[in-house]
Enzyme design. Sequence first.
Site, PDB file in Angstrom:
ATOM      1  N   HIS A   7     -42.467  81.273-109.319  1.00  6.27           N
ATOM      2  CA  HIS A   7     -42.885  82.671-109.319  1.00  6.27           C
ATOM      3  C   HIS A   7     -43.170  83.123-107.899  1.00  6.27           C
ATOM      4  O   HIS A   7     -43.363  82.309-106.996  1.00  6.27           O
ATOM      5  CB  HIS A   7     -44.118  82.914-110.207  1.00  6.27           C
ATOM      6  CG  HIS A   7     -45.342  82.155-109.799  1.00  6.27           C
ATOM      7  ND1 HIS A   7     -45.616  80.887-110.230  1.00  6.27           N
ATOM      8  CD2 HIS A   7     -46.380  82.497-108.987  1.00  6.27           C
ATOM      9  CE1 HIS A   7     -46.765  80.479-109.711  1.00  6.27           C
ATOM     10  NE2 HIS A   7     -47.247  81.428-108.942  1.00  6.27           N
ATOM     11  N   HIS A  79     -48.208  84.817-102.297  1.00  8.70           N
ATOM     12  CA  HIS A  79     -47.642  83.476-102.153  1.00  8.70           C
ATOM     13  C   HIS A  79     -46.343  83.358-102.938  1.00  8.70           C
ATOM     14  O   HIS A  79     -46.041  84.191-103.784  1.00  8.70           O
ATOM     15  CB  HIS A  79     -48.630  82.384-102.581  1.00  8.70           C
ATOM     16  CG  HIS A  79     -49.023  82.389-104.029  1.00  8.70           C
ATOM     17  ND1 HIS A  79     -50.123  83.038-104.501  1.00  8.70           N
ATOM     18  CD2 HIS A  79     -48.466  81.795-105.114  1.00  8.70           C
ATOM     19  CE1 HIS A  79     -50.237  82.858-105.812  1.00  8.70           C
ATOM     20  NE2 HIS A  79     -49.228  82.099-106.218  1.00  8.70           N
ATOM     21  N   GLU A 130     -47.229  77.697-102.779  1.00  2.82           N
ATOM     22  CA  GLU A 130     -47.787  76.951-103.899  1.00  2.82           C
ATOM     23  C   GLU A 130     -46.699  75.993-104.388  1.00  2.82           C
ATOM     24  O   GLU A 130     -45.534  76.384-104.513  1.00  2.82           O
ATOM     25  CB  GLU A 130     -48.175  77.919-105.030  1.00  2.82           C
ATOM     26  CG  GLU A 130     -48.769  77.237-106.255  1.00  2.82           C
ATOM     27  CD  GLU A 130     -49.164  78.235-107.357  1.00  2.82           C
ATOM     28  OE1 GLU A 130     -48.753  79.403-107.292  1.00  2.82           O
ATOM     29  OE2 GLU A 130     -49.889  77.825-108.278  1.00  2.82           O
TER      30      GLU A 130
HETATM   31 CO    CO Z   1     -49.120  81.189-108.122  1.00  3.62          CO
END
Ligand code: CO
Length: 134
Positions: A7, A79, A130
């Site tokens: 994502h 992020h 991430e």
């Molecule tokens: Co995230």
Amino acid sequence: MLGRINHIALAVPDIAAASRTYRETLGAKVSAPQALPEHGVTVVFVELANSKVELLEPLGEASPIAAFLVKNPDGGMHHICYEVADILAARDQLVAAGARVLGDGEPKIGAHGKQVLFLHPKDFFGTLIELEQV
Ligand code: CO
């Protein structure tokens, strides 16, 4: 090491307004908001054919995205999350290469119930990364 993009997360000051814009102006499928107090955010998922975008609004006093929104009051990309097959192997390889893992360096359970780690943006061209084990 890196697999698919899991994502992309956008910090937004008003998740209801952002959800409406993604749904009505951009014609995307947007989930109902979910409060995640343990992560200090409320999140909605914008479902795309090949990935998802998460809209994050601060929740609570100690939200990890509050300072970002002070610096970026209109919101912005917070992020990017890449999938990895083995998060501990990935961490050890990155640390050996000199990269900094945020927090205590141990994976936490992320918004999807999977193990995640965050990497320092200064080591990756200004973008918070991430890693999520899939
Ligand atoms: Co995230």
